[in-house]
Design a protein around this motif. Sequence first.
Motif, PDB file in Angstrom:
ATOM      1  N   TYR A  72     -28.030   5.640   1.909  1.00  0.00           N
ATOM      2  CA  TYR A  72     -27.145   4.830   1.064  1.00  0.00           C
ATOM      3  C   TYR A  72     -27.434   5.128  -0.404  1.00  0.00           C
ATOM      4  O   TYR A  72     -26.519   5.314  -1.210  1.00  0.00           O
ATOM      5  CB  TYR A  72     -27.356   3.354   1.383  1.00  0.00           C
ATOM      6  N   GLY A  77     -24.112   5.264  -2.676  1.00  0.00           N
ATOM      7  CA  GLY A  77     -23.316   4.211  -2.085  1.00  0.00           C
ATOM      8  C   GLY A  77     -22.050   4.692  -1.402  1.00  0.00           C
ATOM      9  O   GLY A  77     -21.323   3.885  -0.802  1.00  0.00           O
ATOM     10  N   ASN A  80     -22.126   4.035   3.445  1.00  0.00           N
ATOM     11  CA  ASN A  80     -22.550   2.638   3.547  1.00  0.00           C
ATOM     12  C   ASN A  80     -22.615   2.244   5.019  1.00  0.00           C
ATOM     13  O   ASN A  80     -21.582   2.133   5.686  1.00  0.00           O
ATOM     14  CB  ASN A  80     -21.574   1.721   2.808  1.00  0.00           C
ATOM     15  N   LEU A  83     -20.904  -1.657   7.145  1.00  0.00           N
ATOM     16  CA  LEU A  83     -19.500  -2.053   7.223  1.00  0.00           C
ATOM     17  C   LEU A  83     -19.031  -2.196   8.672  1.00  0.00           C
ATOM     18  O   LEU A  83     -17.845  -2.069   8.966  1.00  0.00           O
ATOM     19  CB  LEU A  83     -18.631  -1.021   6.492  1.00  0.00           C
ATOM     20  N   PHE A 123     -21.742  -5.048  -2.807  1.00  0.00           N
ATOM     21  CA  PHE A 123     -22.472  -3.796  -2.720  1.00  0.00           C
ATOM     22  C   PHE A 123     -22.722  -3.244  -4.111  1.00  0.00           C
ATOM     23  O   PHE A 123     -21.829  -3.199  -4.945  1.00  0.00           O
ATOM     24  CB  PHE A 123     -21.693  -2.782  -1.883  1.00  0.00           C
ATOM     25  N   TRP A 144     -23.024  -8.921   6.171  1.00  0.00           N
ATOM     26  CA  TRP A 144     -23.227  -7.522   6.502  1.00  0.00           C
ATOM     27  C   TRP A 144     -23.417  -7.305   8.001  1.00  0.00           C
ATOM     28  O   TRP A 144     -23.938  -8.162   8.711  1.00  0.00           O
ATOM     29  CB  TRP A 144     -24.440  -6.979   5.754  1.00  0.00           C
ATOM     30  N   ASP A 238     -13.875   4.009   2.653  1.00  0.00           N
ATOM     31  CA  ASP A 238     -14.353   4.215   1.296  1.00  0.00           C
ATOM     32  C   ASP A 238     -15.005   2.917   0.838  1.00  0.00           C
ATOM     33  O   ASP A 238     -14.321   1.912   0.649  1.00  0.00           O
ATOM     34  CB  ASP A 238     -13.178   4.577   0.377  1.00  0.00           C
ATOM     35  N   PRO A 239     -16.330   2.875   0.659  1.00  0.00           N
ATOM     36  CA  PRO A 239     -16.998   1.623   0.279  1.00  0.00           C
ATOM     37  C   PRO A 239     -16.557   1.071  -1.068  1.00  0.00           C
ATOM     38  O   PRO A 239     -16.795  -0.094  -1.365  1.00  0.00           O
ATOM     39  CB  PRO A 239     -18.485   2.002   0.251  1.00  0.00           C
ATOM     40  N   ARG A 240     -15.895   1.895  -1.877  1.00  0.00           N
ATOM     41  CA  ARG A 240     -15.435   1.424  -3.181  1.00  0.00           C
ATOM     42  C   ARG A 240     -14.168   0.595  -3.076  1.00  0.00           C
ATOM     43  O   ARG A 240     -13.860  -0.211  -3.947  1.00  0.00           O
ATOM     44  CB  ARG A 240     -15.199   2.615  -4.111  1.00  0.00           C
ATOM     45  N   MET A 242     -13.060  -0.462   0.410  1.00  0.00           N
ATOM     46  CA  MET A 242     -13.159  -1.112   1.719  1.00  0.00           C
ATOM     47  C   MET A 242     -11.948  -0.829   2.616  1.00  0.00           C
ATOM     48  O   MET A 242     -11.649  -1.595   3.528  1.00  0.00           O
ATOM     49  CB  MET A 242     -13.341  -2.633   1.582  1.00  0.00           C
ATOM     50  N   SER A 245     -10.399   6.000   3.695  1.00  0.00           N
ATOM     51  CA  SER A 245     -10.222   6.906   2.563  1.00  0.00           C
ATOM     52  C   SER A 245      -8.957   7.742   2.750  1.00  0.00           C
ATOM     53  O   SER A 245      -8.536   8.033   3.874  1.00  0.00           O
ATOM     54  CB  SER A 245     -11.436   7.827   2.428  1.00  0.00           C
ATOM     55  N   CYS A 268     -19.127  11.784   2.850  1.00  0.00           N
ATOM     56  CA  CYS A 268     -18.959  11.555   1.408  1.00  0.00           C
ATOM     57  C   CYS A 268     -17.904  12.485   0.822  1.00  0.00           C
ATOM     58  O   CYS A 268     -17.124  12.086  -0.055  1.00  0.00           O
ATOM     59  CB  CYS A 268     -20.282  11.747   0.688  1.00  0.00           C
TER      60      CYS A 268
END
Length: 317
Positions: A72, A77, A80, A83, A123, A144, A238-240, A242, A245, A268
């Motif tokens: 992570y 990040g 992740n 999720l 996050f 989480w 995409d953790p940015r 949620m 992607s 990534c």
Amino acid sequence: MHTFRAMNTEFVTQGLPEAEQREAESWFAFVEKHLTRFDPGSELSRLNRSAGSPFLATPILFEAVSVAVDYYHRADGLFNPFLGQLLSDLGYGRSFGETAEEKGFSSLAPDRTEAIARLLGSFGPEIGAKLNPLHRSIELSPAWSVDLGGIAKGWSAEKFAGMMRRKGIAHGAVSAGGDMMLWGGEDRPQQVNIADPFALDRDIDSFVIRRNAGVATSSRLKRKWLDGEGQERHHILDPRTMIPSLTDVVQATVIHPSLTAAEVYAKCLLILGLQAGTAWLESKHPAAAAVFVCEDGSVCTAGFIEAYRQENGKEAG
């Protein structure tokens, strides 16, 4: 060559005696028993249900979660592993063999949409999971849920390869659903082919591996489904944002000395896209090389990929 099924995928080993083949089946069954989120009785599922309280973990779960937390941070990040509940809410709550048979899934309920908004603020540089190596305990933040997914396959395959090398098996390979750990290539180079995600019966590239290396491929075309509103979803979040992607890259293959790293960085690159992904990989992870397949079918590379195409001083396909 030896094949078997575990962790909802096909495993292949090469170069192993019969006793070690049985050891491979036993090892990956053991990993699945502890690290799958699809079995309510697994240790990982019990950890997820304990969120908010300390959970005393077995050595394999504690190590796997520790490795996931480490990546992570290494991946800024973009990877992740927390999720799992959101993936379930998006329709990936069962192993994909079951999910693929479904015709549709419920859309996110309003309260889950609000939960995503809360997660976006949860996050950051400090991850909300407390790991205590002395007591081997893990405490997750209440919102989480751990999903080890592909990293469990890559990490466990890399661990198994290390076990085999320590037993004196000088060269071999293990593939976990196509993600491979190869060793002993200095004596016996091994060729690796990369399939075309738009036509799986043909290859778009090939390499000759002459060193210990992990090769991992991630695609947003493989594990996908339609939600209740007919919107296509896939498992690379995409953790940015949620949400799944959506970039110009549909498949990324990474070659790295560590299969665990290759598996994480391939995801990534899907999230970042071609331009940002190339810059990120080459500046932050110079030990890695990558092959991208873009939406228009074009193939691009990043890192020192040519080193893997050389065989006796000539291009190797």
